[in-house]
Design a protein around this motif. Structure first.
Motif, PDB file in Angstrom:
ATOM      1  N   LYS A   1       0.831  -1.201   0.000  1.00 40.79           N
ATOM      2  CA  LYS A   1       0.000   0.000   0.000  1.00 40.79           C
ATOM      3  C   LYS A   1       0.869   1.256   0.000  1.00 40.79           C
ATOM      4  O   LYS A   1       0.498   2.281  -0.571  1.00 40.79           O
ATOM      5  CB  LYS A   1      -0.941  -0.011   1.208  1.00 40.79           C
ATOM      6  CG  LYS A   1      -2.037  -1.078   1.102  1.00 40.79           C
ATOM      7  CD  LYS A   1      -2.978  -1.029   2.293  1.00 40.79           C
ATOM      8  CE  LYS A   1      -3.810   0.227   2.303  1.00 40.79           C
ATOM      9  NZ  LYS A   1      -4.824   0.239   3.382  1.00 40.79           N
ATOM     10  N   ASN A   2       2.033   1.148   0.613  1.00 48.79           N
ATOM     11  CA  ASN A   2       2.950   2.289   0.642  1.00 48.79           C
ATOM     12  C   ASN A   2       3.434   2.620  -0.773  1.00 48.79           C
ATOM     13  O   ASN A   2       3.523   3.788  -1.169  1.00 48.79           O
ATOM     14  CB  ASN A   2       4.128   1.984   1.558  1.00 48.79           C
ATOM     15  CG  ASN A   2       5.014   3.207   1.773  1.00 48.79           C
ATOM     16  OD1 ASN A   2       4.516   4.291   2.079  1.00 48.79           O
ATOM     17  ND2 ASN A   2       6.309   3.033   1.610  1.00 48.79           N
ATOM     18  N   SER A   3       3.754   1.570  -1.564  1.00 51.06           N
ATOM     19  CA  SER A   3       4.194   1.783  -2.951  1.00 51.06           C
ATOM     20  C   SER A   3       3.059   2.363  -3.786  1.00 51.06           C
ATOM     21  O   SER A   3       3.273   3.232  -4.645  1.00 51.06           O
ATOM     22  CB  SER A   3       4.672   0.462  -3.564  1.00 51.06           C
ATOM     23  OG  SER A   3       5.811  -0.026  -2.889  1.00 51.06           O
ATOM     24  N   ILE A   4       1.833   1.888  -3.535  1.00 53.77           N
ATOM     25  CA  ILE A   4       0.672   2.405  -4.264  1.00 53.77           C
ATOM     26  C   ILE A   4       0.520   3.904  -3.995  1.00 53.77           C
ATOM     27  O   ILE A   4       0.292   4.696  -4.919  1.00 53.77           O
ATOM     28  CB  ILE A   4      -0.610   1.662  -3.854  1.00 53.77           C
ATOM     29  CG1 ILE A   4      -0.544   0.196  -4.300  1.00 53.77           C
ATOM     30  CG2 ILE A   4      -1.839   2.356  -4.451  1.00 53.77           C
ATOM     31  CD1 ILE A   4      -0.478  -0.017  -5.791  1.00 53.77           C
ATOM     32  N   ARG A   5       0.684   4.304  -2.743  1.00 53.69           N
ATOM     33  CA  ARG A   5       0.542   5.728  -2.410  1.00 53.69           C
ATOM     34  C   ARG A   5       1.604   6.566  -3.115  1.00 53.69           C
ATOM     35  O   ARG A   5       1.321   7.670  -3.591  1.00 53.69           O
ATOM     36  CB  ARG A   5       0.641   5.920  -0.893  1.00 53.69           C
ATOM     37  CG  ARG A   5      -0.545   5.366  -0.131  1.00 53.69           C
ATOM     38  CD  ARG A   5      -0.534   5.805   1.316  1.00 53.69           C
ATOM     39  NE  ARG A   5      -1.561   5.103   2.083  1.00 53.69           N
ATOM     40  CZ  ARG A   5      -1.314   4.073   2.889  1.00 53.69           C
ATOM     41  NH1 ARG A   5      -0.072   3.626   3.035  1.00 53.69           N
ATOM     42  NH2 ARG A   5      -2.301   3.493   3.529  1.00 53.69           N
ATOM     43  N   LYS A   6       2.835   6.030  -3.191  1.00 54.76           N
ATOM     44  CA  LYS A   6       3.905   6.755  -3.886  1.00 54.76           C
ATOM     45  C   LYS A   6       3.551   6.953  -5.362  1.00 54.76           C
ATOM     46  O   LYS A   6       3.780   8.020  -5.930  1.00 54.76           O
ATOM     47  CB  LYS A   6       5.225   5.983  -3.774  1.00 54.76           C
ATOM     48  CG  LYS A   6       5.855   6.027  -2.397  1.00 54.76           C
ATOM     49  CD  LYS A   6       7.180   5.267  -2.385  1.00 54.76           C
ATOM     50  CE  LYS A   6       7.830   5.324  -1.004  1.00 54.76           C
ATOM     51  NZ  LYS A   6       9.108   4.581  -0.968  1.00 54.76           N
ATOM     52  N   GLY A   7       3.013   5.921  -5.985  1.00 54.08           N
ATOM     53  CA  GLY A   7       2.633   6.031  -7.391  1.00 54.08           C
ATOM     54  C   GLY A   7       1.502   7.018  -7.592  1.00 54.08           C
ATOM     55  O   GLY A   7       1.532   7.849  -8.510  1.00 54.08           O
ATOM     56  N   LEU A   8       0.498   6.960  -6.717  1.00 54.78           N
ATOM     57  CA  LEU A   8      -0.634   7.875  -6.843  1.00 54.78           C
ATOM     58  C   LEU A   8      -0.203   9.315  -6.600  1.00 54.78           C
ATOM     59  O   LEU A   8      -0.767  10.249  -7.189  1.00 54.78           O
ATOM     60  CB  LEU A   8      -1.739   7.481  -5.873  1.00 54.78           C
ATOM     61  CG  LEU A   8      -2.431   6.135  -6.148  1.00 54.78           C
ATOM     62  CD1 LEU A   8      -3.500   5.866  -5.095  1.00 54.78           C
ATOM     63  CD2 LEU A   8      -3.038   6.104  -7.546  1.00 54.78           C
ATOM     64  N   ASN A   9       0.795   9.495  -5.746  1.00 58.27           N
ATOM     65  CA  ASN A   9       1.285  10.849  -5.498  1.00 58.27           C
ATOM     66  C   ASN A   9       1.881  11.483  -6.767  1.00 58.27           C
ATOM     67  O   ASN A   9       1.821  12.701  -6.948  1.00 58.27           O
ATOM     68  CB  ASN A   9       2.329  10.838  -4.375  1.00 58.27           C
ATOM     69  CG  ASN A   9       1.690  10.705  -3.002  1.00 58.27           C
ATOM     70  OD1 ASN A   9       0.504  10.996  -2.836  1.00 58.27           O
ATOM     71  ND2 ASN A   9       2.448  10.231  -2.024  1.00 58.27           N
ATOM     72  N   GLN A  10       2.460  10.649  -7.642  1.00 63.15           N
ATOM     73  CA  GLN A  10       2.990  11.175  -8.904  1.00 63.15           C
ATOM     74  C   GLN A  10       1.849  11.692  -9.775  1.00 63.15           C
ATOM     75  O   GLN A  10       1.947  12.772 -10.385  1.00 63.15           O
ATOM     76  CB  GLN A  10       3.767  10.084  -9.653  1.00 63.15           C
ATOM     77  CG  GLN A  10       5.081   9.688  -9.002  1.00 63.15           C
ATOM     78  CD  GLN A  10       5.903   8.782  -9.900  1.00 63.15           C
ATOM     79  OE1 GLN A  10       5.903   8.941 -11.128  1.00 63.15           O
ATOM     80  NE2 GLN A  10       6.600   7.838  -9.296  1.00 63.15           N
ATOM     81  N   LEU A  11       0.766  10.946  -9.850  1.00 63.96           N
ATOM     82  CA  LEU A  11      -0.390  11.394 -10.631  1.00 63.96           C
ATOM     83  C   LEU A  11      -1.059  12.598  -9.975  1.00 63.96           C
ATOM     84  O   LEU A  11      -1.598  13.473 -10.673  1.00 63.96           O
ATOM     85  CB  LEU A  11      -1.398  10.240 -10.775  1.00 63.96           C
ATOM     86  CG  LEU A  11      -0.874   8.978 -11.470  1.00 63.96           C
ATOM     87  CD1 LEU A  11      -1.975   7.911 -11.522  1.00 63.96           C
ATOM     88  CD2 LEU A  11      -0.382   9.294 -12.873  1.00 63.96           C
ATOM     89  N   LEU A  12      -1.001  12.635  -8.656  1.00 64.81           N
ATOM     90  CA  LEU A  12      -1.554  13.769  -7.932  1.00 64.81           C
ATOM     91  C   LEU A  12      -0.761  15.037  -8.242  1.00 64.81           C
ATOM     92  O   LEU A  12      -1.335  16.109  -8.468  1.00 64.81           O
ATOM     93  CB  LEU A  12      -1.520  13.475  -6.427  1.00 64.81           C
ATOM     94  CG  LEU A  12      -2.252  14.449  -5.494  1.00 64.81           C
ATOM     95  CD1 LEU A  12      -3.749  14.410  -5.764  1.00 64.81           C
ATOM     96  CD2 LEU A  12      -1.951  14.108  -4.038  1.00 64.81           C
ATOM     97  N   ALA A  13       0.579  14.911  -8.304  1.00 61.22           N
ATOM     98  CA  ALA A  13       1.438  16.056  -8.603  1.00 61.22           C
ATOM     99  C   ALA A  13       1.221  16.566 -10.017  1.00 61.22           C
ATOM    100  O   ALA A  13       1.435  17.751 -10.306  1.00 61.22           O
ATOM    101  CB  ALA A  13       2.903  15.676  -8.382  1.00 61.22           C
ATOM    102  N   GLN A  14       0.803  15.678 -10.907  1.00 58.56           N
ATOM    103  CA  GLN A  14       0.548  16.065 -12.298  1.00 58.56           C
ATOM    104  C   GLN A  14      -0.887  16.539 -12.500  1.00 58.56           C
ATOM    105  O   GLN A  14      -1.313  16.771 -13.624  1.00 58.56           O
ATOM    106  CB  GLN A  14       0.845  14.871 -13.234  1.00 58.56           C
ATOM    107  CG  GLN A  14       2.314  14.482 -13.273  1.00 58.56           C
ATOM    108  CD  GLN A  14       2.562  13.212 -14.072  1.00 58.56           C
ATOM    109  OE1 GLN A  14       1.629  12.482 -14.418  1.00 58.56           O
ATOM    110  NE2 GLN A  14       3.827  12.955 -14.376  1.00 58.56           N
TER     111      GLN A  14
END
Length: 464
Positions: free
Chosen positions: A50-63
């Motif tokens: 779940k931690n890795s998922i959050r990191k990935g979603l944060n990239q889309l959030l930043a974009q």
């Protein structure tokens, strides 16, 4: 005992998840307002924490492609700051009508809003340059290529340095693949094709009480019929643009001309079938209006005269039938008449990918779209051109437009399809022949004078 998955494996799966979600958002598969699967679902789907998922979603959030909705989930916003890319697509302008290409590209852009397409019309002069330098200068990502222009790449021996090898599309007619294959690799995906055919005005034949052309017709039959159909100062019985690279070589193909070469690779022209073919190319018009063999400036003149009912028969292609969509009279098509053997020239257009493109993935996506079932069926239903995919060229559903009653005739004459390369001659050599024989076709020089001039010209070309 197996060890733990490597960090690179985690990274690969994470990148796969990010790329997949980003693609679904920018292509519209995930619409603004839609919610992503839960973090737990994504973690199970991509085998990530779940931690890795959050990191990935944060990239889309930043974009700015997604947003967090407290106590609800992750909602899609749109393409956000995701950078759009631009593909340069070099195309033959005639494909706008022959394949509805501009409309198809617009559809692709709707499916892929992050991809802009810069359409660049290609003229014949474009391919008279050094193609490696031109491709580097213009940075085309995708381009359309016919057989003549493809030969420009293969002639230099650098096709593998300029064009990306492609995976053959399943379902394409097999005879369309060989001409675009070099050293076992396919460099151009066949898009559309056509044999050269005869087109005739059925009303003119009825008025003259003449039988319509069939597969047994020779050029003598055409000449006799044309003489009856011709009306002085009113109408040609037969008309075609003899000087076209897709027209006059027909006589060579039908007379089974195959050139031999000397030890230096130069064409040996002194063979009787070649001489006879060139004489026949002019004799066909003897007894008809003397202007008919050289009056035209381009292939489209034939369709123009035919539409105006100033020509009863024309030599044309399925591509050019698109000029006749609004014909206000009854017309049909027939196999090309022949002299020695029933043969006709195969014309085809394909799609190629620049090996040095900076956007190969997007360029391949465009090619895949233009070869997709959706697009190939669109070409079959909305044009008079033949798509390269067999299933859609032979599609027999409800028609969207009026077609000649013998439209499917091409299937019966596939064994007669030939390429100019079957004569062991290059496009450049055929162009030299055409240029030299223009005065002969205009009846301004005799055959032997022109023939000797051709031998001299090819010798100069060879030395050059």
């Amino acid at each position: 005992m197996m060890g733990k998955p490597s960090r690179s494996t985690f990274r690969t799966r994470l990148e796969e998840m990010i790329a997949s979600l980003r693609h679904n958002i920018v292509t519209g598969k995930l619409q603004p307002g839609d919610y992503l699967p839960s973090e737990l679902t994504l973690a199970e789907q991509y085998n990530l924490s779940k931690n890795s998922i959050r990191k990935g979603l944060n990239q889309l959030l930043a974009q700015e492609m997604i947003e967090k909705v407290p106590r609800v989930g992750t909602r899609v916003v749109g393409a956000g700051l995701y950078e759009k890319l631009t593909l340069k697509f070099g195309y033959y302008p005639t494909l706008a009508m022959e394949a509805n290409l501009l409309q198809l590209v617009d559809t692709f852009k709707q499916h892929n809003p992050h991809i802009e397409i810069h359409m660049i019309p290609l003229s014949n002069s474009y391919f008279s340059q050094n193609m490696q330098e031109v491709m580097e200068r213009d940075a085309l990502d995708v381009l359309t290529l016919n057989l003549q222009n493809y030969e420009v790449f293969t002639d230099t021996g650098t096709v593998e340095e300029i064009l990306e090898p492609l995976q053959a599309k399943e379902g394409v007619y097999s005879f369309l693949l060989r001409p675009f294959t070099s050293a076992g690799s396919l460099y151009v995906q066949p898009f559309t094709f056509s044999p050269i055919i005869l087109c005739y005005n059925k009303d003119h034949f009825r008025e003259a009480n003449l039988p319509e052309p069939d597969s047994s017709w020779s050029w003598d039959d055409v000449q006799r019929t044309a003489s009856v159909l011709s009306q002085k100062n009113e109408r040609f019985g037969l008309f075609f643009h003899l000087q076209s690279i897709n027209r006059w070589p027909l006589f060579l193909l039908q007379n089974k001309v195959v050139f031999e070469r000397d030890e230096h690779g130069k064409l040996i022209l002194d063979n009787e079938p070649f001489r006879e073919s060139m004489r026949l190319s002019l004799q066909l018009f003897e007894g008809l209006n003397p202007e008919s063999s050289y009056l035209s400036e381009q292939d489209s003149d034939c369709e123009m005269y035919f539409m105006q009912q100033k020509a009863s028969m024309i030599v044309t292609s399925y591509y050019s039938l698109n000029h006749l969509r609004k014909a206000g009279f009854d017309y049909d098509i027939a196999p090309l008449p022949y002299s020695e053997e029933a043969r006709t020239q195969l014309v085809m257009i394909g799609l190629a990918l620049n090996k040095n493109s900076n956007h190969k993935q997007a360029a391949q996506a465009l090619i895949n779209f233009l070869l997709s079932d959706e697009t190939q069926l669109h070409i079959r239903r909305n044009t008079l051109s033949l798509p390269s995919a067999k299933a859609f060229a032979e599609w027999s559903g409800r028609e969207e437009m009026t077609r000649p009653s013998r439209f499917m005739m091409y299937r019966d004459i596939i064994p007669t399809f030939r390429l100019y390369s079957d004569m062991n001659v290059t496009f450049r050599e055929l162009e030299t022949m055409r240029r030299i024989f223009k005065l002969y076709w205009a009846r301004l020089d005799d055959f032997e004078t022109v023939f000797q001039r051709l031998k001299d010209a090819l010798q100069v070309d060879e030395l050059g």
